[in-house]
Design a protein around this motif. Structure first.
Motif, PDB file in Angstrom:
ATOM      1  N   ASP A 139      28.374  48.974  36.260  1.00  0.00           N
ATOM      2  CA  ASP A 139      30.232  48.140  36.792  1.00  0.00           C
ATOM      3  C   ASP A 139      29.329  46.778  36.482  1.00  0.00           C
ATOM      4  O   ASP A 139      29.896  45.547  37.354  1.00  0.00           O
ATOM      5  CB  ASP A 139      30.567  48.224  38.455  1.00  0.00           C
ATOM      6  CG  ASP A 139      31.944  47.812  38.413  1.00  0.00           C
ATOM      7  OD1 ASP A 139      32.453  47.643  37.093  1.00  0.00           O
ATOM      8  OD2 ASP A 139      32.356  47.134  39.623  1.00  0.00           O
TER       9      ASP A 139
ATOM     10  N   TYR B  32      29.289  43.291  34.050  1.00  0.00           N
ATOM     11  CA  TYR B  32      30.117  42.149  34.007  1.00  0.00           C
ATOM     12  C   TYR B  32      29.218  41.223  33.271  1.00  0.00           C
ATOM     13  O   TYR B  32      28.068  40.550  34.033  1.00  0.00           O
ATOM     14  CB  TYR B  32      31.239  42.120  34.973  1.00  0.00           C
ATOM     15  CG  TYR B  32      32.754  42.790  35.071  1.00  0.00           C
ATOM     16  CD1 TYR B  32      33.802  42.798  34.637  1.00  0.00           C
ATOM     17  CD2 TYR B  32      32.305  44.220  36.255  1.00  0.00           C
ATOM     18  CE1 TYR B  32      34.386  43.480  34.859  1.00  0.00           C
ATOM     19  CE2 TYR B  32      33.587  44.392  36.520  1.00  0.00           C
ATOM     20  CZ  TYR B  32      34.511  44.177  35.282  1.00  0.00           C
ATOM     21  OH  TYR B  32      35.528  45.730  35.851  1.00  0.00           O
TER      22      TYR B  32
ATOM     23  N   LYS C 270      37.123  36.730  38.193  1.00  0.00           N
ATOM     24  CA  LYS C 270      38.419  36.711  39.051  1.00  0.00           C
ATOM     25  C   LYS C 270      39.516  37.476  38.816  1.00  0.00           C
ATOM     26  O   LYS C 270      39.625  38.130  38.717  1.00  0.00           O
ATOM     27  CB  LYS C 270      37.913  35.796  40.690  1.00  0.00           C
ATOM     28  CG  LYS C 270      37.808  35.767  41.647  1.00  0.00           C
ATOM     29  CD  LYS C 270      37.296  34.509  42.407  1.00  0.00           C
ATOM     30  CE  LYS C 270      36.367  34.843  43.399  1.00  0.00           C
ATOM     31  NZ  LYS C 270      36.704  33.831  44.152  1.00  0.00           N
TER      32      LYS C 270
ATOM     33  N   LYS D 198      39.072  40.868  36.466  1.00  0.00           N
ATOM     34  CA  LYS D 198      39.626  41.958  37.460  1.00  0.00           C
ATOM     35  C   LYS D 198      40.654  42.110  38.108  1.00  0.00           C
ATOM     36  O   LYS D 198      41.379  43.001  38.942  1.00  0.00           O
ATOM     37  CB  LYS D 198      38.806  41.679  38.775  1.00  0.00           C
ATOM     38  CG  LYS D 198      37.152  41.730  37.996  1.00  0.00           C
ATOM     39  CD  LYS D 198      36.287  42.222  39.529  1.00  0.00           C
ATOM     40  CE  LYS D 198      34.519  42.758  38.790  1.00  0.00           C
ATOM     41  NZ  LYS D 198      34.517  43.102  40.107  1.00  0.00           N
TER      42      LYS D 198
ATOM     43  N   GLN E 245      32.447  44.396  30.072  1.00  0.00           N
ATOM     44  CA  GLN E 245      33.448  44.444  31.257  1.00  0.00           C
ATOM     45  C   GLN E 245      33.568  46.084  31.477  1.00  0.00           C
ATOM     46  O   GLN E 245      33.709  47.208  30.802  1.00  0.00           O
ATOM     47  CB  GLN E 245      34.541  44.617  30.451  1.00  0.00           C
ATOM     48  CG  GLN E 245      35.843  44.479  31.755  1.00  0.00           C
ATOM     49  CD  GLN E 245      37.610  44.120  31.178  1.00  0.00           C
ATOM     50  OE1 GLN E 245      37.758  43.795  29.838  1.00  0.00           O
ATOM     51  NE2 GLN E 245      37.872  44.403  32.079  1.00  0.00           N
ATOM     52  N   ALA E 246      33.276  46.070  32.869  1.00  0.00           N
ATOM     53  CA  ALA E 246      32.950  47.428  33.402  1.00  0.00           C
ATOM     54  C   ALA E 246      32.158  48.256  32.845  1.00  0.00           C
ATOM     55  O   ALA E 246      32.409  49.835  32.745  1.00  0.00           O
ATOM     56  CB  ALA E 246      34.165  47.813  34.211  1.00  0.00           C
TER      57      ALA E 246
END
Length: 100
Positions: A13, A15, A27, A30, A49-50
Protein backbone atom coordinates in the motif's frame (compact mmCIF):
# COMPACT_ATOMS: atom_id res chain seq x y z
CA UNK A 1 20.35 -18.10 3.72
CA UNK A 2 17.47 -16.80 1.63
CA UNK A 3 14.09 -18.46 2.13
CA UNK A 4 12.71 -18.74 -1.41
CA UNK A 5 9.18 -19.21 -0.04
CA UNK A 6 9.27 -15.70 1.45
CA UNK A 7 9.45 -12.58 -0.73
CA UNK A 8 12.83 -10.87 -0.91
CA UNK A 9 11.10 -7.48 -1.30
CA UNK A 10 7.52 -6.66 -0.29
CA UNK A 11 5.81 -3.35 -1.00
CA UNK A 12 2.49 -2.80 0.77
CA UNK A 13 0.00 0.00 0.00
CA UNK A 14 2.80 2.40 -0.95
CA UNK A 15 1.99 6.05 -1.70
CA UNK A 16 4.41 8.84 -2.53
CA UNK A 17 3.28 12.47 -2.71
CA UNK A 18 5.76 15.28 -3.38
CA UNK A 19 5.07 18.78 -2.05
CA UNK A 20 5.08 20.95 1.09
CA UNK A 21 2.41 18.99 3.01
CA UNK A 22 2.28 15.45 1.58
CA UNK A 23 0.30 14.00 4.50
CA UNK A 24 -2.55 16.45 3.92
CA UNK A 25 -2.45 15.86 0.17
CA UNK A 26 -2.54 12.11 0.80
CA UNK A 27 -5.84 12.54 2.65
CA UNK A 28 -7.24 14.18 -0.48
CA UNK A 29 -5.98 11.33 -2.67
CA UNK A 30 -7.50 8.70 -0.39
CA UNK A 31 -10.81 10.59 -0.49
CA UNK A 32 -10.87 10.35 -4.28
CA UNK A 33 -9.03 13.39 -5.65
CA UNK A 34 -7.16 12.40 -8.82
CA UNK A 35 -3.56 13.24 -9.73
CA UNK A 36 -4.40 16.20 -11.99
CA UNK A 37 -6.79 17.88 -9.54
CA UNK A 38 -4.37 17.33 -6.67
CA UNK A 39 -1.66 19.19 -8.59
CA UNK A 40 -4.05 22.00 -9.64
CA UNK A 41 -5.60 22.47 -6.19
CA UNK A 42 -2.61 21.98 -3.88
CA UNK A 43 0.57 21.99 -5.95
CA UNK A 44 1.35 18.44 -4.79
CA UNK A 45 2.42 15.67 -7.15
CA UNK A 46 1.04 12.16 -6.69
CA UNK A 47 3.94 9.92 -7.75
CA UNK A 48 2.79 6.50 -6.49
CA UNK A 49 -0.65 5.31 -5.45
CA UNK A 50 -1.48 2.08 -3.59
CA UNK A 51 1.45 0.02 -4.92
CA UNK A 52 1.58 -3.62 -3.80
CA UNK A 53 4.13 -6.14 -5.01
CA UNK A 54 6.33 -9.05 -4.00
CA UNK A 55 9.67 -9.98 -5.53
CA UNK A 56 11.13 -13.40 -4.75
CA UNK A 57 14.81 -14.42 -4.77
CA UNK A 58 15.90 -15.56 -8.22
CA UNK A 59 12.83 -14.06 -9.87
CA UNK A 60 13.09 -11.77 -12.87
CA UNK A 61 10.83 -8.81 -12.14
CA UNK A 62 10.20 -6.06 -14.66
CA UNK A 63 8.77 -2.63 -13.92
CA UNK A 64 7.33 -1.09 -17.09
CA UNK A 65 5.38 2.05 -17.78
CA UNK A 66 5.18 5.27 -19.67
CA UNK A 67 7.47 8.19 -18.99
CA UNK A 68 6.40 9.85 -15.74
CA UNK A 69 4.46 6.85 -14.47
CA UNK A 70 6.56 6.38 -11.29
CA UNK A 71 9.01 3.59 -12.21
CA UNK A 72 12.11 5.40 -10.94
CA UNK A 73 10.28 6.69 -7.87
CA UNK A 74 9.29 3.13 -6.96
CA UNK A 75 12.84 1.82 -7.38
CA UNK A 76 14.17 4.62 -5.20
CA UNK A 77 12.03 3.20 -2.38
CA UNK A 78 13.76 -0.18 -2.79
CA UNK A 79 17.18 1.32 -2.11
CA UNK A 80 15.87 3.89 0.41
CA UNK A 81 16.84 6.98 -1.54
CA UNK A 82 13.37 8.30 -0.70
CA UNK A 83 10.83 7.48 2.00
CA UNK A 84 7.16 6.71 1.35
CA UNK A 85 4.40 9.11 2.30
CA UNK A 86 2.36 6.08 3.33
CA UNK A 87 2.82 2.32 3.20
CA UNK A 88 5.72 -0.01 3.82
CA UNK A 89 8.72 -1.65 2.20
CA UNK A 90 10.12 -4.89 3.61
CA UNK A 91 13.48 -6.39 2.60
CA UNK A 92 14.29 -9.98 3.62
CA UNK A 93 11.60 -9.88 6.27
CA UNK A 94 12.84 -6.66 7.86
CA UNK A 95 10.85 -3.47 7.53
CA UNK A 96 12.94 -0.90 5.68
CA UNK A 97 10.50 1.91 6.14
CA UNK A 98 6.92 2.50 7.09
CA UNK A 99 4.84 5.61 6.92
CA UNK A 100 1.25 6.26 7.87
Amino acid sequence: MINKAEPLIQIRDLYKVFGKNPEQALKQVKSGVDKEHLLQDSGHTLALQAINLEIFAGEVFVIMGLSGSGKSTLIRHFNRLIEPTSGSAVYRGERCHTAV
